[in-house]
Design a protein around this motif. Structure first.
Motif, PDB file in Angstrom:
ATOM      1  N   ARG B  42      -4.133 -71.036 -12.041  1.00  7.98           N
ATOM      2  CA  ARG B  42      -3.356 -71.290 -10.834  1.00  7.98           C
ATOM      3  C   ARG B  42      -2.707 -70.028 -10.286  1.00  7.98           C
ATOM      4  N   THR B  44      -2.526 -67.044  -7.966  1.00 11.27           N
ATOM      5  CA  THR B  44      -3.146 -66.650  -6.703  1.00 11.27           C
ATOM      6  C   THR B  44      -2.620 -65.284  -6.265  1.00 11.27           C
ATOM      7  N   LYS B  56      -0.749 -59.224   0.428  1.00 10.57           N
ATOM      8  CA  LYS B  56      -2.058 -59.143  -0.225  1.00 10.57           C
ATOM      9  C   LYS B  56      -2.737 -57.807   0.037  1.00 10.57           C
TER      10      LYS B  56
END
Lengths: 200, 200
Positions: B42, B44, B56
């Motif tokens: 999980r 990310t 990001k």
DNA sequence: CCGATTACGATACTCTTGGTTCCGTATTCG
DNA sequence: CGAATACGGAACCAAGAGTATCGTAATCGG
């Protein structure tokens, strides 16, 4: 308990159109092929369904998720056979080492194992399913070791669980690092180390 | 060769605005936290960036993919220390067993390991990076074993690679099955088995 | 034969996520 | 000052897991 089905998934039907049993086989076969061809990471449900000649819906009707399907494809019930323990202790241990190695180095198993190990944290059901595959082995080796202990062949403190974990771990590392080194000589060396390691 | 950076990623800068070094640390710390909190599956990129207080894009400027970031977060350069081999052989082997166990049972390492193992087939770079972590260990244990062999402490045929794989495999299996059983008694038992297994 | 139930193929759909790109701005080098 | 690169922010893309809908087919109980 459910009928003689697999470790995971599946319930019982009472009425309505029955499931086409050929789809299940086709899906497992397709998954096996694709595992070897493209690997776990690039394996998609759509691809399995396509090669099996069916649709995603039919697959999700049988398995709750892709990892479940992969698990059943890569580790069928009969993967680990009994090894007729009871003869020579060294032969018995060697049999387990070789059997574990063979179970893990199948092309499809080797392709599926790393990915499945990762899913275990997310799908405890799968975790337990694979562990239960080794439950019978553990019990067998436990009994065998107890006998050997009373016969004075091994130390009394020797733990079958240590032994089994060393065996599985060695095979697993071999698969993860490259199974080309896991020949029969390797199996013999590992067996010797472990056997001598538990002698009194 | 690149400056004293990490095993993966990163190139050299000449001009332009320099990278903010705090982002790298913040990202690694965030990854470690999230690994333990939510697990590998999980985890990310957006979550790591968010907790690190960046975006990001900044992360992908530093690492080619999420697994690379996770790897660097979970297995920093100094994870495996040298164990000052050379004293008592048993103490040396025990040190390696304990060291490997400790490296694998860190909460963050235990959370990252299964997922990373799965990525190794897709990212050979990572595979080699982790292996190179053990290269020095392998060399050390190889030398140590050679000395022990000439001293008559172990069989001449004993292979350090077999020994190391048994050790790593045992620790790995322990992590995959539940690290609660990997106490010091376990380490002592494993060490004894392996040591007795290679004695002449 | 009938209705309820379930499976089938086909298709569309939702949602998450890894990874990319573009923007306007900031910082450093030469 | 200009080139180069980083930054945050945000939009964007593509892929894929899993769900839902639809019309049709098969099986059961009555």
């Amino acid at each position: 308990m459910a009928p003689p089905n697999s470790d995971v998934g599946d319930v019982q039907r009472g009425a309505g159109r029955p499931r086409d049993p050929r789809i299940e086989q086709a899906a497992l076969a397709a998954a096996r092929e694709l595992l070897v061809e493209v690997g776990y990471a690039r394996l998609t449900v759509a691809a399995v369904a396509g090669r099996a000649g069916t649709t995603k819906a039919a697959l999700y009707r049988r398995w709750p998720s892709l990892p479940h399907l992969v698990y059943e494809a890569a580790f069928p019930d009969d993967l680990l056979k009994d090894w007729h323990l009871g003869a020579d202790l060294r032969a018995d241990l060697l049999g387990i080492v070789v059997g574990t190695r063979d179970a893990f180095t199948t092309p499809v198993a080797a392709a599926a194992l790393p990915g499945l190990l990762a899913e275990f944290s997310t799908h405890p059901v799968l975790h337990n399913a694979l562990l239960s595959r080794f439950a019978s082995v553990f019990e067998a080796i436990d009994d065998r070791l107890r006998d050997a202990a009373t016969a004075g062949e091994v130390k009394a403190e020797a733990r079958s669980e240590d032994l089994l974990r060393l065996m599985i771990g060695a095979a697993l590392i071999g698969v993860l690092l490259g199974p080309e080194t896991l020949d029969d000589a390797w199996a013999a060396r590992i067996t010797d180390i472990l056997l001598e390691g538990i002698r009194p």
